[in-house]
Design a protein around this motif. Sequence first.
Motif, mmCIF file in Angstrom:
data_model
loop_
_atom_site.group_PDB
_atom_site.id
_atom_site.type_symbol
_atom_site.label_atom_id
_atom_site.label_comp_id
_atom_site.label_asym_id
_atom_site.label_seq_id
_atom_site.Cartn_x
_atom_site.Cartn_y
_atom_site.Cartn_z
ATOM 1 N N MET A 82 0.878 -1.200 -0.038
ATOM 2 C CA MET A 82 -0.074 0.055 0.050
ATOM 3 C C MET A 82 0.914 1.110 -0.013
ATOM 4 N N ASN A 83 1.946 1.144 0.614
ATOM 5 C CA ASN A 83 2.766 2.252 0.651
ATOM 6 C C ASN A 83 3.421 2.531 -0.757
ATOM 7 N N LYS A 84 3.463 1.536 -1.469
ATOM 8 C CA LYS A 84 3.902 1.808 -3.068
ATOM 9 C C LYS A 84 3.009 2.513 -3.910
ATOM 10 N N VAL A 85 1.575 2.277 -3.489
ATOM 11 C CA VAL A 85 0.649 3.164 -4.186
ATOM 12 C C VAL A 85 0.017 4.135 -3.910
ATOM 13 N N GLY A 86 0.922 4.763 -2.812
ATOM 14 C CA GLY A 86 0.383 6.157 -2.024
ATOM 15 C C GLY A 86 0.002 6.232 -0.637
ATOM 16 N N GLU A 215 5.992 6.814 -13.778
ATOM 17 C CA GLU A 215 5.843 6.444 -12.466
ATOM 18 C C GLU A 215 4.498 5.676 -11.992
ATOM 19 N N ILE A 216 4.382 4.737 -10.951
ATOM 20 C CA ILE A 216 3.126 4.415 -10.382
ATOM 21 C C ILE A 216 2.462 5.521 -9.979
ATOM 22 N N GLN A 217 1.210 5.595 -10.477
ATOM 23 C CA GLN A 217 0.148 6.602 -10.150
ATOM 24 C C GLN A 217 -0.386 6.474 -8.705
ATOM 25 N N PRO A 218 -0.750 7.528 -7.898
ATOM 26 C CA PRO A 218 -1.262 7.257 -6.641
ATOM 27 C C PRO A 218 -2.666 6.712 -6.512
ATOM 28 N N SER A 219 -2.729 5.842 -5.847
ATOM 29 C CA SER A 219 -4.239 5.103 -5.936
ATOM 30 C C SER A 219 -5.208 5.787 -5.421
ATOM 31 N N LEU A 220 -6.368 5.557 -5.739
ATOM 32 C CA LEU A 220 -7.695 6.465 -5.451
ATOM 33 C C LEU A 220 -7.448 6.423 -3.722
ATOM 34 N N LYS A 221 -7.238 5.286 -3.310
ATOM 35 C CA LYS A 221 -7.257 5.326 -1.667
ATOM 36 C C LYS A 221 -6.398 6.128 -1.077
ATOM 37 N N SER A 222 -5.114 6.435 -1.713
ATOM 38 C CA SER A 222 -4.353 7.529 -0.914
ATOM 39 C C SER A 222 -5.165 8.801 -1.319
ATOM 40 N N LEU A 223 -5.976 8.979 -2.159
ATOM 41 C CA LEU A 223 -6.549 10.357 -2.107
ATOM 42 C C LEU A 223 -7.860 10.619 -1.441
#
Length: 395
Positions: A82-86, A215-223
């Motif tokens: 999860m850290n990897k996707v923001g 680059e890997i995009q930020p996940s929706l969860k991170s927003l």
Amino acid sequence: MALKFAKRMDNMKASEIRELLALTAKPEIISFAGGLPAPELFPVKEWKEAVNKVLDERGQQALQYGPTEGYEPLRKHIVQRMNKVGVKDAKPDDFLILSGSQQGLDFMAKAFIDPGDQIIVESPTYLGALNAFKAYEPSFLEVELDDNGMKMDQLEDRLKNNDRVKFIYVISDFQNPSGKTWTMDRREKLIELANKYDVAILEDNPYGELRFEGEIQPSLKSLDTEGRVVFMGTFSKVFSPGIRLGWFCAAPEILDKFNKIKQGADLQTSTISQMELAQWLDDNDLEAHIQKIIDVYGKRKNVMVDAMKEYFPEGVTFTNPEGGLFLWVELPDYMNARDLAVKAIDKKVAYVPGGAFFADNIRENCFRCNYSCMDEEKIVEGVKRLAEVIKAEMK
């Protein structure tokens, strides 16, 4: 004998992909049909070592029941994913381990949907999700995709004019089937609209780490600002589908509902599989393994795109994904990819007709191709055969 099955069974159809895979299992078929990872990349030797270590050191625990939420050491490893996707503040308690992410699709609908409720989906979308959701008798509201993701004006129109929308289902990275990835502004706008109209979001992210470029995009969860995004991840595409291990990351209120559903469905996900994966992750470098997958799939995707550019006739278009497992082909409007698939099988090449990926406004002039499971030589030969079939049917 006239058994009286539940009415919901009328909505449940056999998966077209599974039926097609049965037809394409013969070794002489070049199959672009399934979403299968490349089996030669599975770390069989290292997995065997992890299995033996678990059985030798903690065999009795591994063969016992475990907690519904899942094996804690594995959930600690998922914090890193999860850290990897923001998502920087995730904790082990934020997760529920699933028996594959397909189980999560079923749980989401079971938790949120009463008959007649509405689910907003991308058009096209993952047909496995449609099949899972249909058992709970929703209606679907489609939103078209462009190269940047869902069209936000259409999404707001659906939300504004329908009062039974329970959640929005999206695959924002290397979407299945189109291969498209949402831009940052579309992601932010989706969160804004979900907050405004008070609906949940199911973010299905099986491929987000398999990025070939950029680059890997930020996940929706991170927003997520209000705890309304349910993130669903899986080890199927970055490790192995056979172990059937996925996860939910969600707010406590939502996880509580999923835990109750899980207890009624299967009590828990396999203890031994979770312990073996956690052991493998302790002893091996998953990031290096993912990079190996990226290198192979990225090359195969490029080979498929280059072959399509060379051999497909004018009037046929296709996406060029930045990652994932699939690309999407569109034929002239008058052509039917479902009919064409039968002729392609005769030429010993297979794909999935696109009509199965639409919830409502079905289009039959498109199809999905997978590039992860065939080697480069077969990809080129398969594209040549497809080109011959397409050219023979063009006006």
